[in-house]
Scaffold this active site. Structure first.
Site, PDB file in Angstrom:
ATOM      1  N   VAL A 375      20.334  79.049   2.259  1.00 15.20           N
ATOM      2  CA  VAL A 375      19.455  79.358   3.255  1.00 15.20           C
ATOM      3  C   VAL A 375      18.430  79.942   3.366  1.00 15.20           C
ATOM      4  O   VAL A 375      17.744  79.408   3.507  1.00 15.20           O
ATOM      5  CB  VAL A 375      20.947  79.251   4.504  1.00 15.20           C
ATOM      6  CG1 VAL A 375      19.725  79.364   5.701  1.00 15.20           C
ATOM      7  CG2 VAL A 375      21.685  78.052   4.774  1.00 15.20           C
ATOM      8  N   ALA A 376      18.983  80.658   2.241  1.00 12.78           N
ATOM      9  CA  ALA A 376      17.982  82.029   2.531  1.00 12.78           C
ATOM     10  C   ALA A 376      17.154  81.670   1.651  1.00 12.78           C
ATOM     11  O   ALA A 376      15.762  81.944   2.258  1.00 12.78           O
ATOM     12  CB  ALA A 376      18.523  83.138   3.013  1.00 12.78           C
ATOM     13  N   GLU A 380      11.656  76.326   3.888  1.00 15.63           N
ATOM     14  CA  GLU A 380      12.006  74.932   4.489  1.00 15.63           C
ATOM     15  C   GLU A 380      10.902  75.621   5.469  1.00 15.63           C
ATOM     16  O   GLU A 380      10.878  74.496   5.828  1.00 15.63           O
ATOM     17  CB  GLU A 380      13.284  75.066   5.411  1.00 15.63           C
ATOM     18  CG  GLU A 380      13.004  76.407   6.358  1.00 15.63           C
ATOM     19  CD  GLU A 380      13.987  76.847   6.142  1.00 15.63           C
ATOM     20  OE1 GLU A 380      13.955  78.297   6.516  1.00 15.63           O
ATOM     21  OE2 GLU A 380      14.025  77.742   4.716  1.00 15.63           O
ATOM     22  N   ASP A 422     -30.276  69.403   8.147  1.00 14.92           N
ATOM     23  CA  ASP A 422     -31.531  67.927   8.844  1.00 14.92           C
ATOM     24  C   ASP A 422     -31.890  69.624   9.245  1.00 14.92           C
ATOM     25  O   ASP A 422     -32.203  69.816  10.034  1.00 14.92           O
ATOM     26  CB  ASP A 422     -31.061  67.656   9.566  1.00 14.92           C
ATOM     27  CG  ASP A 422     -32.008  66.566  10.335  1.00 14.92           C
ATOM     28  OD1 ASP A 422     -32.559  65.669   9.582  1.00 14.92           O
ATOM     29  OD2 ASP A 422     -32.193  66.539  11.733  1.00 14.92           O
ATOM     30  N   ASP A 723     -28.929  60.277  11.949  1.00 13.79           N
ATOM     31  CA  ASP A 723     -28.296  61.277  10.919  1.00 13.79           C
ATOM     32  C   ASP A 723     -26.698  60.569  10.459  1.00 13.79           C
ATOM     33  O   ASP A 723     -25.637  60.817   9.796  1.00 13.79           O
ATOM     34  CB  ASP A 723     -27.951  62.203  11.058  1.00 13.79           C
ATOM     35  CG  ASP A 723     -29.122  63.605  11.914  1.00 13.79           C
ATOM     36  OD1 ASP A 723     -30.460  63.310  10.459  1.00 13.79           O
ATOM     37  OD2 ASP A 723     -29.399  63.913  12.061  1.00 13.79           O
ATOM     38  N   ASN A 785      11.795  85.216  -1.232  1.00 17.43           N
ATOM     39  CA  ASN A 785      13.015  84.071  -1.087  1.00 17.43           C
ATOM     40  C   ASN A 785      13.989  84.578  -2.710  1.00 17.43           C
ATOM     41  O   ASN A 785      14.894  84.874  -3.072  1.00 17.43           O
ATOM     42  CB  ASN A 785      12.508  83.113  -0.957  1.00 17.43           C
ATOM     43  CG  ASN A 785      13.155  83.107   0.608  1.00 17.43           C
ATOM     44  OD1 ASN A 785      12.959  83.424   1.493  1.00 17.43           O
ATOM     45  ND2 ASN A 785      12.461  81.570   0.594  1.00 17.43           N
ATOM     46  N   ASN A 813      16.911  86.609   6.759  1.00 16.17           N
ATOM     47  CA  ASN A 813      16.616  85.528   6.414  1.00 16.17           C
ATOM     48  C   ASN A 813      15.603  85.784   7.684  1.00 16.17           C
ATOM     49  O   ASN A 813      14.618  85.228   8.116  1.00 16.17           O
ATOM     50  CB  ASN A 813      17.442  84.089   6.367  1.00 16.17           C
ATOM     51  CG  ASN A 813      16.509  83.516   5.781  1.00 16.17           C
ATOM     52  OD1 ASN A 813      15.089  83.219   5.179  1.00 16.17           O
ATOM     53  ND2 ASN A 813      17.077  82.067   6.436  1.00 16.17           N
ATOM     54  N   ASP A 817      11.565  86.674   7.023  1.00 18.31           N
ATOM     55  CA  ASP A 817      10.874  85.564   6.681  1.00 18.31           C
ATOM     56  C   ASP A 817       9.901  85.209   8.459  1.00 18.31           C
ATOM     57  O   ASP A 817       8.947  85.037   8.015  1.00 18.31           O
ATOM     58  CB  ASP A 817      11.544  84.659   6.671  1.00 18.31           C
ATOM     59  CG  ASP A 817      12.200  84.088   5.529  1.00 18.31           C
ATOM     60  OD1 ASP A 817      11.925  85.424   4.450  1.00 18.31           O
ATOM     61  OD2 ASP A 817      12.282  83.312   4.883  1.00 18.31           O
TER      62      ASP A 817
END
Length: 991
Positions: A375-376, A380, A422, A723, A785, A813, A817
């Protein structure tokens, strides 16, 4: 209907069109890569379900499997299940629908109970009530429930659920509750972040016209587009959107860009004549105009035959239940990277689990640790990082008055290499002033300070030749004088208004002049005709007035007004006049040649055998600060190219004034040399060209495509109808918000709302900064991680047990994070962001050397953590105290690593300062406070399995966390010295 896999894939659209035409029952088919939709026409007696199956069968054979989870052939077709009942437009009545293109205008009016003079006010009001507003329903975006489901039903949450189930099975109910709290926290933060990003991205849309010109009760008036009803007579002009489906009954040189509906890139010529076949394809119905298309030339009157969902565009939209913002190239890269890293992390976690068992660790604790580590370790949030950062960047640009209409334009801005400008209205103020004239062999100053060789005009009554020149130029003009007094208001183009303003200054009665010489016709400039001419009635015959390119006008003259009266124009005299033109143009003046002819007879004459009247030079001042802005672009590694309709000498003078060549010799290319040039030769020629002169709309498109063929990332600025093709073809089309036409704004990717080209520099800086910030966030997430995997694997491989328990991994985590990662995505642009070259467009967002650097940095952090863990093992042995030591060291080290990730080459030891990031300071403060609470509050200590640390333990943990920061920051000094100079393919300094 929308077909999955067609968006921005013209090759697939072409293949699907060819396949669908194989069925004889299909009378017409078009597939549009811009909208990802297919338009299919078939006989009324044919089943819709059969046609949906036919589309599905062709899509199944040609297209990759769609991302949705539906089954069967119709899973490619959005909205295929609800095609039957979505056309009625709510509770309002449906107006009559027939094949309008095969009916005479009289028959169309009879069916609609209308007339060429338009509906009466009462009729329009009654039909508005009966048929409803002329608008399409907003496409449905992601619902809150769908976003919430996306946060819950994913791999990390599934792994957390598995960990919770293992905890419950082994009696760890409290652990399961903690895991549930982690899921709830992550889901809540992710949901609100995604919802805000979705709102920003959903706001990116086209500029919809608010009003249209209709004829009601024989009077022209502006009405809201949504108030147009079937039977209304609509007046179409260049630059206007077609507000409803229309049957033309009067058309003059009308051309319409129908690419939004049919995918056809070339404007289509229209007429009002009846067509013979009822089953003629939509793209060939030249007497019809359809909602959502753009008028590019001519004018017309037409009757509304379909509004709202009863238009062709509405029928397409009625079959689409939801829209999804297409992924940008960056988002696709991150999605692939996330999948690859998830698989790699999963394999490593399996390895950690196996090593733990081989080292004698218990099965259940190791299983929970491996799942928690997975998970950590799984990154994701990578695709969400891109979406969130892009959305934040778009909001930032809005504060600088830059409106971004397409998400991928943000990242393209960061890779911009060539900026095509232009001239008129973009580099200049589009505020013409007549300052010089050449008449009867004299150079005259009519405004401002006289130039060398010019005589100042004080009394216009003493200059009859000049007055004649101004009268001819004024007659050949559509500018109207509004009001009276010393400062009347002029309604017309800047160029013509400048001429009329000078005529008024000379004491000419402009309205009286037009009354004495009523205009019979006027022919505008056109491709291959660089002049305007008008024909006027006079007492005996006609008067022709002409103005335009001096070379073209003098070529049609055989006489002139000289100092001694009328003289013959021979080749020698033409060369003298052209040299005078070059002299005026060399002074950065826009020069117009003026001539006339008095013709006897009854037939309208042509502009031939003219009398030369003279030349007028006008100046259009540069916007304030333009030369400095060009230098700023050059410092950013962006080449500047000016595109103008002016002649070469004028363009050269302006190019020198702007400094377009960046100290090199200024290279100018006349557009006439582009004709019939081999594309490969042109692609090589444009690389070193700074100014393109005498450019037509077709040339603008050719120039942009040639630059792209040379591998450049090109932006094009513009504000006019002409244009449009170049804006569409450019990698980034930039339109003016105030002075720009609807055509330019609807096509452009970026709109400068205040018409200030300086904000384009801010947009480029933001584009580069957004890309940098995404890199910084990814760098932080991946490096931290990696440390968790490395620490767990090292502890188990060395036989020292798992340094961290499952709850500690989840805690790390949670606090390291989320908030620091978000704060890094909001880093302000570094001070040198516009002093380095743009990145290569095809450069991967994470390269091999980046992964190596992340590995080194994570290794340093892991080494510091393991050293702290080894200290605790030696003092306390395996157990909660050693685990707490590793946990505290790693958490703080990860948080401090966010400081390292703020810049690739600048850090705390670099004397060149960086802009502050208060959000990061706040995020680190909150996260460190949470970590401190985890060590002080008994309840949290119990959940995490930690113990209080003594002063010596805290000192060691602080050293283990701070030393990696010092080492990784010190490494920047060496990288910073190597970072200069940067090339296009070099890593940005603040990556």
């Amino acid at each position: 209907m929308a077909v999955d896999g067609l968006h921005r894939r013209p090759d697939r659209c072409r293949q699907l069109r060819e396949a669908l035409r194989a069925d004889d029952r299909v009378t017409e088919v078009s597939a549009n890569p811009r909208t990802g939709t297919v338009l299919l026409r078939f006989p009324r007696d044919q089943s819709i379900d059969y046609m949906l199956d036919w589309i599905g069968a062709c899509a199944e054979r040609l297209l990759p499997a769609p991302r949705n989870e539906a089954h069967g052939r119709n899973r490619w077709v959005a909205g295929s299940a609800q095609h039957a009942d979505t056309r009625a437009g709510g509770t309002h009545e449906v107006p009559p629908s027939i094949a309008w293109h095969v009916h005479e205008p009289r028959s169309v009016f009879r069916h609609l109970q209308s007339r060429p003079s338009g509906l009466k006010r009462e009729e329009a009001h009654e039909r508005r009530t009966r048929y409803g507003p002329n608008r399409l329903p907003d496409p449905k975006g992601h619902s809150g429930l769908a976003m919430l489901a996306g946060q819950v039903f994913n791999l990390p949450v599934g792994l957390l659920g598995l960990s919770a189930a293992v905890s419950v099975a082994t009696g760890g109910v409290v652990d399961a509750f903690v895991i549930g709290g982690v899921v709830l926290t992550n889901t809540t933060i992710g949901f609100f972040t995604e919802r805000q990003a979705e709102r920003v991205i959903a706001s990116l849309g086209s500029y919809a016209p608010g009003d249209a010109t209709v004829i009601r009760a024989a009077h022209s008036q502006q009405v809201a587009v949504e108030d147009i009803v079937p039977g209304d007579v609509v007046h179409l002009r260049p630059g206007s959107h077609v507000p409803v489906d229309l049957r033309l009954f009067k058309a003059r040189h009308l051309s319409i860009d129908e690419s939004a509906l049919t995918g056809e890139s070339v404007p289509v010529a229209k007429h009002a004549r009846v067509l013979a076949r009822e089953d003629i394809p939509l793209a060939e119905r030249h007497n019809m105009a359809y909602m959502g298309t753009l008028v590019t030339g001519g004018d017309a009157r037409a009757v509304a035959v379909g509004t709202g969902l009863q238009t062709e565009l509405g029928r397409i939209q009625s079959m689409v239940t939801a829209t999804e913002s297409p992924e940008t190239p960056m988002q696709r890269q991150l999605g692939m990277l996330g999948t690859q890293l998830a698989l790699l992390s999963g394999a490593v976690c399996v390895g950690v689990f196996a090593v733990g068992l081989l080292r004698g660790q218990a099965l259940i604790p190791m299983l929970k640790s491996a799942v928690s580590l997975a998970v950590a370790a799984v990154p994701e949030g990578l695709p969400a990082v891109a979406t969130t950062t892009l959305a934040l960047g778009i909001n930032n640009m809005r504060r600088h008055r830059v409106a971004v209409r397409h998400l991928d334009a943000v990242e393209t801005l960061g890779a911009l290499q060539v900026l095509c400008l232009d001239k008129t209205g973009t580099l200049t103020e589009n505020r013409m002033t007549a300052v010089s004239a050449h008449v009867a062999g004299q150079r005259l100053s009519v405004g401002g300070s006289p130039r060398e060789g010019e005589a100042a005009v004080i009394d216009f009554t003493e200059q009859p030749d000049l007055r004649r020149l101004l009268e001819i130029a004024t007659l050949c003009s559509e500018t109207e004088v509004q009001g009276e007094g010393e400062e009347p208001w002029l309604e017309g183009s800047p160029t013509e208004s400048a001429l009329v303003r000078l005529a008024l200054k000379a004491g000419i009665d402009v309205p009286g002049l037009h009354r004495r010489h009523p205009r019979l016709s006027l022919r505008h400039r056109a491709e291959g005709r660089p002049y305007v001419y008008s024909v006027h009635r006079r007492e005996r015959g006609f008067l022709i007035a002409i103005k335009g390119s001096p070379a073209e006008v003098v070529a049609r003259c055989n006489r002139l007004h000289g100092s001694d009266g009328i003289a013959t124009v021979d080749d020698h005299m033409r060369q003298r006049l052209l040299r005078e033109n070059e002299w005026m143009a060399g002074n950065a003046l826009r020069v117009l040649g003026v001539a006339y002819a008095e013709v006897h007879g009854s037939e309208e004459p042509r502009p031939e055998d003219l009398v030369w009247a003279g030349m007028i030079g006008m100046v259009d001042p540069l916007r304030s600060g333009m030369p400095e802005l060009m230098r700023r672009y050059h410092e950013a590694g962006i080449e500047t190219v000016m595109i103008t309709g002016d002649q070469g000498a004028t363009a050269a003078a302006i190019g020198h004034e702007l400094g377009l060549s960046n100290g090199k010799p200024l290279n100018i290319l006349e557009a006439s040399r582009l004709e019939n040039m081999d594309p490969r030769l042109l692609a090589g020629l444009v690389k070193n060209t700074h100014v393109f002169a005498r450019v037509s709309p077709a040339h603008k498109l050719q120039i942009v495509q040639a630059l792209q063929a040379g591998g450049r990332v090109v932006a094009m600025t513009g504000d006019g109808i002409n244009d449009g093709p170049a804006l569409k073809a450019a990698d980034v089309g930039v339109a003016m918000g105030c002075s720009g036409t609807d055509v330019a704004r609807s096509i452009a990717d970026v709109v400068l709302e205040d018409d200030n080209l300086h904000t384009m520099g801010e947009a480029i800086a933001q584009g580069r900064s957004i890309y940098d910030n995404i890199r910084k966030t990814i760098h932080f997430l991946l490096a931290t991680n990696f440390t968790e995997i490395e620490v767990m694997l090292a502890g188990l491989a060395l036989g020292k047990g798992a340094p961290l328990n499952p709850m500690q991994l989840l805690w790390i985590n949670l606090i390291s994070d989320i908030f620091p990662g978000l704060a890094l995505s909001m880093e302000p642009p570094e001070r040198d962001v516009l002093k380095r070259s743009p990145r290569a467009r095809d450069e991967s967002i994470i390269r091999r050397q980046d992964l190596i650097q992340m590995g080194i940095e994570s290794g340093v952090i892991s080494a510091g953590t393991m050293a702290s863990y080894a200290y605790a093992l030696g003092r306390y042995g395996q157990g909660p105290r050693a685990s707490t030591q590793a946990f505290t060291t790693l958490t703080v080290a990860q948080l401090l690593h966010a400081i390292v990730c703020r810049s690739r080459s600048r850090g705390v030891f670099n004397p060149r300062s960086r802009p502050g990031n208060p959000r990061l300071q706040a995020a680190l403060g909150v996260s460190l406070a949470a970590q401190l609470a985890a060590g002080l509050i008994p309840g949290i200590r119990k959940l995490l399995g930690t113990t209080p640390l003594g002063p010596a333990d805290l000192a060691v943990a602080a050293a283990g966390a701070l030393l990696p920061l010092v080492i990784n920051e010190a490494a920047k000094l060496r990288r910073g010295r190597r970072a200069e100079p940067l090339s296009v393919n070099d890593e940005p300094e603040n990556g």
